[in-house]
Design an enzyme around this catalytic site. Structure first.
Site, PDB file in Angstrom:
ATOM      1  N   ASP A  30     -13.980   7.315  -4.777  1.00  0.00           N
ATOM      2  CA  ASP A  30     -13.038   6.823  -3.759  1.00  0.00           C
ATOM      3  C   ASP A  30     -11.643   7.403  -4.044  1.00  0.00           C
ATOM      4  O   ASP A  30     -11.090   7.190  -5.128  1.00  0.00           O
ATOM      5  CB  ASP A  30     -13.007   5.282  -3.829  1.00  0.00           C
ATOM      6  N   ASP A 125     -12.705   8.838   2.938  1.00  0.00           N
ATOM      7  CA  ASP A 125     -12.286   9.188   1.576  1.00  0.00           C
ATOM      8  C   ASP A 125     -13.202   8.625   0.495  1.00  0.00           C
ATOM      9  O   ASP A 125     -12.798   8.505  -0.635  1.00  0.00           O
ATOM     10  CB  ASP A 125     -10.842   8.744   1.341  1.00  0.00           C
ATOM     11  N   GLU A 126     -14.408   8.259   0.865  1.00  0.00           N
ATOM     12  CA  GLU A 126     -15.299   7.760  -0.189  1.00  0.00           C
ATOM     13  C   GLU A 126     -16.741   8.185   0.074  1.00  0.00           C
ATOM     14  O   GLU A 126     -17.131   8.406   1.227  1.00  0.00           O
ATOM     15  CB  GLU A 126     -15.208   6.240  -0.325  1.00  0.00           C
TER      16      GLU A 126
HETATM   17  N1  DCP Z   1      -6.982   3.643   6.450  1.00  0.00           N
HETATM   18  C1  DCP Z   1      -6.515   3.383   7.748  1.00  0.00           C
HETATM   19  N2  DCP Z   1      -6.422   2.090   8.206  1.00  0.00           N
HETATM   20  C2  DCP Z   1      -6.782   1.057   7.404  1.00  0.00           C
HETATM   21  C3  DCP Z   1      -7.269   1.297   6.103  1.00  0.00           C
HETATM   22  C4  DCP Z   1      -7.345   2.618   5.658  1.00  0.00           C
HETATM   23  O1  DCP Z   1      -6.186   4.328   8.467  1.00  0.00           O
HETATM   24  N3  DCP Z   1      -6.663  -0.201   7.848  1.00  0.00           N
HETATM   25  C5  DCP Z   1      -7.044   5.034   5.977  1.00  0.00           C
HETATM   26  C6  DCP Z   1      -5.834   5.349   5.117  1.00  0.00           C
HETATM   27  C7  DCP Z   1      -6.351   5.378   3.718  1.00  0.00           C
HETATM   28  C8  DCP Z   1      -7.792   5.787   3.908  1.00  0.00           C
HETATM   29  O2  DCP Z   1      -8.190   5.249   5.176  1.00  0.00           O
HETATM   30  O3  DCP Z   1      -5.612   6.291   2.917  1.00  0.00           O
HETATM   31  C9  DCP Z   1      -8.701   5.267   2.840  1.00  0.00           C
HETATM   32  O4  DCP Z   1      -8.680   3.840   2.809  1.00  0.00           O
HETATM   33  P1  DCP Z   1      -8.793   3.041   1.448  1.00  0.00           P
HETATM   34  O5  DCP Z   1      -9.015   1.606   1.733  1.00  0.00           O
HETATM   35  O6  DCP Z   1      -9.764   3.740   0.547  1.00  0.00           O
HETATM   36  O7  DCP Z   1      -7.334   3.058   0.850  1.00  0.00           O
HETATM   37  P2  DCP Z   1      -6.569   4.168   0.076  1.00  0.00           P
HETATM   38  O8  DCP Z   1      -7.407   5.366  -0.233  1.00  0.00           O
HETATM   39  O9  DCP Z   1      -5.304   4.465   0.805  1.00  0.00           O
HETATM   40  O10 DCP Z   1      -6.175   3.412  -1.258  1.00  0.00           O
HETATM   41  P3  DCP Z   1      -7.093   3.020  -2.510  1.00  0.00           P
HETATM   42  O11 DCP Z   1      -6.483   3.754  -3.663  1.00  0.00           O
HETATM   43  O12 DCP Z   1      -6.929   1.548  -2.636  1.00  0.00           O
HETATM   44  O13 DCP Z   1      -8.502   3.427  -2.233  1.00  0.00           O
HETATM   45 CA    CA Z   2      -9.481   5.193  -1.115  1.00  0.00          CA
END
Ligand code: DCP
Ligand code: CA
Length: 428
Positions: A30, A125-126
């Site tokens: 992730d 992203d995962e």
């Molecule tokens: N995303 C989005 N709207 C949301 C949640 C996420 O557009 N409500 C997008 C932005 C994030 C990406 O999806 O960068 C991946 O979501 P993640 O929950 O995996 O969050 P992040 O990668 O940003 O942070 P983490 O380090 O907690 O995984």
């Molecule tokens: Ca993420």
């Protein structure tokens, strides 16, 4: 391609599995603060500062993500930009550059595929990687995870966290335990030594309502859940509870659906051309709800979930625009898809922009989730309330099969149409 590079790739690339595979060892990878990390990579001046992706504070719209600096101020994905602006007025606010993140996502998935015969992307992203047959080649899961993380960091300039466990759910929990830029390898013979003390809320798919039921049963931690007698779980949470207990004990294997088996190019959707061009937002939303309803009904029938929502609008001047959003979790839930469609509509169109001739919506990146993940993807589909909702959708679908599409309309759509004074205009 240079011959030595080709040889290296051939050496590295693991033979592809084409069918969904059961596996005993799963890695969940992730990306960390994904959108924000890509922005920081492309503009090093942002490093070390709170970065919020989504748009300028005070404008319409929500935060798509925030880097770990900005999270210290309480900012999280989904929060309105207005609230974010109040919590962190000195943050750096960047607009969302969807195309760029999709490209990095493709590159990341390509790296994962070099390291596993079967990679199942779970969102932008995962991904889940079947590593049962290949981790030893790198000296075991720990070294294996370090190798992938190094390659992602060196080639793409962003970081990824990895968890390894006996199935998808345990691997996913593990990947979150050492974020950002970390890894957690669960001991296969005793996953509870690490997971046991965690709250049941850490289990993907366990939301407020399941937590409440468990709490009533005196179950708060994963260990308490794992130690609960099977019969007690069955009584209170049915098959779902029994499966949850076994998954968390590491007793259920996962099925990884490789990229090749997904129907990424496939989408399901509907569009509608109005008899008369429409300039009223409520009328557009009411039609959107009907189109989402139709599309998700087909998805439910064919057991698909999807992670991409695409909205299409054609103006009275025949100018066509499409706008899309990658979802965080795969879904076939009409309410979620409608909400995303609504925010896409608000991003590309306002009443003063003129009237609309055609509206369409489709859901893309479709796939059929592996059985053990069905019902665990989203809180909505796993809680008792969700079971009722799912049952409701199926019952509505059956009625429509018998009496025709329009026997039941979504109440929300009816209400919007009523407000817009246009019930007649959408009847067939
Ligand atoms: N995303 C989005 N709207 C949301 C949640 C996420 O557009 N409500 C997008 C932005 C994030 C990406 O999806 O960068 C991946 O979501 P993640 O929950 O995996 O969050 P992040 O990668 O940003 O942070 P983490 O380090 O907690 O995984
Ligand atoms: Ca993420």
């Amino acid at each position: 391609m240079r011959p030595e590079l080709r040889q290296r790739l051939q050496d590295e690339v693991v033979p592809r599995e084409r069918k969904p595979q059961k596996t005993k060892l799963v890695a969940h990878a992730d990306m960390d603060a994904f959108f924000a990390s890509v922005e920081e990579r492309d503009n090093p001046a942002l490093r070390g500062k709170p970065v919020i992706v989504g748009g300028q504070p005070g404008t319409r719209g929500v935060v798509t993500t925030a880097n770990y600096e900005a999270r210290k101020y309480g900012i999280h994905a989904g929060m309105s930009l207005t609230k974010a602006g109040l919590l962190c007025p000195n943050g750096i606010y960047v607009r969302t550059h969807g195309g760029k993140y999709s490209w990095v996502s493709i590159q990341v998935m390509a790296i994962f595929r070099k390291y596993s015969p079967s990679v199942e992307p779970a969102s932008i992203d995962e991904a889940y990687l079947d590593i049962a047959s290949c981790a030893d080649r790198w000296g075991g899961p720990g070294r294996y995870a370090e190798t992938i993380r190094r390659e992602v960091r060196q080639t793409l300039g962003v970081t990824v966290s990895i968890g390894v466990g006996p199935n998808k759910i345990t691997a996913k929990i593990a990947s979150g335990l050492n974020k950002p830029d970390g890894q957690t390898i669960l001991p296969l013979d005793n996953v509870l030594s690490v997971l046991g003390p965690l709250s049941v809320r850490e289990i993907p798919g366990v939301g407020a309502s399941t937590e409440e039921v468990l709490s009533d049963m005196g179950i708060h931690t994963i260990r308490e859940l794992a130690d609960c007698p099977v019969r007690v779980m069955q009584n209170r949470l049915g098959k779902y509870g029994e499966a949850l207990r076994r998954i968390i004990r590491g007793e259920i294997e996962s099925e990884i659906t490789p990229l090749e088996e997904r129907v990424d190019d496939k989408s399901m959707g509907h569009e509608h051309t109005f008899h008369e061009d429409v300039q009223n937002r409520d009328t557009l939303l009411a039609r959107l709800l009907q189109l989402v309803d139709k599309a998700t009904r087909r998805m439910r029938r064919d057991k698909y979930v999807g992670t991409l929502v695409i909205l299409k609008l054609r103006s009275s001047q025949f100018r066509t625009r499409t706008h899309q959003r990658q979802l965080h979790h795969p879904t076939s839930d009409p309410f979620t898809i409608f909400r995303v469609g609504q925010s896409l509509l608000d991003e590309i169109w306002r009443e003063e922009d003129g009237s609309v001739r055609l509206i369409g919506v489709s859901v893309g990146h479709l796939f059929r989730p592996g059985e053990e993940c069905q019902g665990l993807q989203e809180d909505m589909f796993e809680t008792p309330k969700a079971e009722r909702l799912n049952g409701l959708f199926s019952a509505v679908d059956r009625l429509r099969d018998i009496y025709g599409e329009h026997v039941l309309e979504f109440a929300g759509g009816m209400e919007m149409l009523r407000r817009a004074g246009s019930i007649e205009s959408v009847k067939h």
